[in-house]
Design an enzyme around this catalytic site. Structure first.
Site, PDB file in Angstrom:
ATOM      1  N   GLN A 232      44.420 145.458 -72.294  1.00 23.09           N
ATOM      2  CA  GLN A 232      43.030 145.666 -71.893  1.00 23.09           C
ATOM      3  C   GLN A 232      42.627 147.127 -72.069  1.00 23.09           C
ATOM      4  O   GLN A 232      42.762 147.936 -71.161  1.00 23.09           O
ATOM      5  CB  GLN A 232      42.824 145.222 -70.441  1.00 23.09           C
ATOM      6  CG  GLN A 232      41.367 145.190 -70.078  1.00 23.09           C
ATOM      7  CD  GLN A 232      41.097 144.418 -68.805  1.00 23.09           C
ATOM      8  OE1 GLN A 232      41.962 143.816 -68.205  1.00 23.09           O
ATOM      9  NE2 GLN A 232      39.850 144.442 -68.396  1.00 23.09           N
ATOM     10  N   PHE A 233      42.106 147.436 -73.263  1.00 19.16           N
ATOM     11  CA  PHE A 233      41.712 148.815 -73.554  1.00 19.16           C
ATOM     12  C   PHE A 233      40.573 149.276 -72.661  1.00 19.16           C
ATOM     13  O   PHE A 233      40.392 150.473 -72.444  1.00 19.16           O
ATOM     14  CB  PHE A 233      41.338 148.978 -75.034  1.00 19.16           C
ATOM     15  CG  PHE A 233      39.952 148.517 -75.391  1.00 19.16           C
ATOM     16  CD1 PHE A 233      38.901 149.420 -75.430  1.00 19.16           C
ATOM     17  CD2 PHE A 233      39.699 147.172 -75.675  1.00 19.16           C
ATOM     18  CE1 PHE A 233      37.618 149.000 -75.760  1.00 19.16           C
ATOM     19  CE2 PHE A 233      38.432 146.747 -76.007  1.00 19.16           C
ATOM     20  CZ  PHE A 233      37.385 147.657 -76.049  1.00 19.16           C
ATOM     21  N   THR A 234      39.802 148.347 -72.087  1.00 15.73           N
ATOM     22  CA  THR A 234      38.658 148.737 -71.265  1.00 15.73           C
ATOM     23  C   THR A 234      39.077 149.463 -69.985  1.00 15.73           C
ATOM     24  O   THR A 234      38.229 150.056 -69.316  1.00 15.73           O
ATOM     25  CB  THR A 234      37.777 147.522 -70.909  1.00 15.73           C
ATOM     26  OG1 THR A 234      38.539 146.575 -70.179  1.00 15.73           O
ATOM     27  CG2 THR A 234      37.194 146.890 -72.167  1.00 15.73           C
TER      28      THR A 234
END
Length: 149
Positions: free
Chosen positions: A78-80
Site C-alpha cells: 500500500q504505497f498510499t
C-alpha cells in the site's frame, strides 16, 4: 518503511473478484515502502512484526507474539501509506518508492517473514484490491522503521 498492523480474527484480499490471500487469526499488514528504504529496514520490520507482543495470554494480557501463537500474516502492499496530506487537497506520494524498487523490497520483506516460519498470504502488488478484515480487539498499530523515510 511503514506498516499498519492490525490484529485480526480473519482477513482476505480479492483482486478482480478472486481471493488472492486469506488468513484466520493473525495479522493484517498494510505495507508501504519508502524511496530511502534498505535491506536493514526490511530486516528490522520483519523482526518487529514477528516478535511484537500483541496477542493475549491466558490472563488476557498482550504478552504473546505471532511467533508464539503460530498465527498467519496477510501482507498487502500500500504505497498510499506515504501520502503526504499536509499541503493542499491532493496527497503527495513523493516519499513512496518507485514501483520497481517497492515491488522487489515488498517481496523480500515477505520472504524474511516466511523464513521465520510464518505463513504469509499476499495481495497482488500494484493491483486494485478489496481487503476485508475482522479487527480483533481492535488492535491497530503504525510501525515506522528507524532508517526509512
Amino acid at each position: 518503511m511503514r506498516v499498519v498492523l492490525q490484529r485480526v480474527s480473519g482477513a482476505s484480499v480479492r483482486v478482480e473478484g478472486a481471493v488472492t490471500g486469506e488468513i484466520g487469526g493473525g495479522l493484517l499488514l498494510l505495507v508501504g515502502i519508502g524511496h530511502e528504504d534498505s535491506e536493514a529496514d526490511l530486516a528490522w520490520m520483519a523482526d518487529k512484526v514477528a516478535g511484537l507482543r500483541v496477542f493475549e495470554d491466558e490472563e488476557g494480557k498482550m504478552n504473546l507474539s505471532l511467533e508464539d501463537t503460530g498465527g498467519a500474516i496477510l501482507s498487502v502492499s500500500q504505497f498510499t501509506l506515504y501520502g503526504d496530506c499536509r499541503k493542499g487537497r491532493r496527497p503527495n506520494f513523493m516519499a513512496a518508492a518507485r514501483p520497481e524498487k517497492a515491488s522487489e523490497l515488498y517481496d523480500r520483506f515477505n520472504g524474511l517473514l516466511r523464513a521465520k516460519g510464518i505463513r504469509v498470504e499476499t495481495g497482488v502488488f500494484g493491483a486494485m484490491m478489496e481487503v476485508s478484515l475482522v479487527n480483533d480487539g481492535p488492535v491497530t498499530l503504525i510501525l515506522d522503521s528507524p532508517g526509512g523515510s
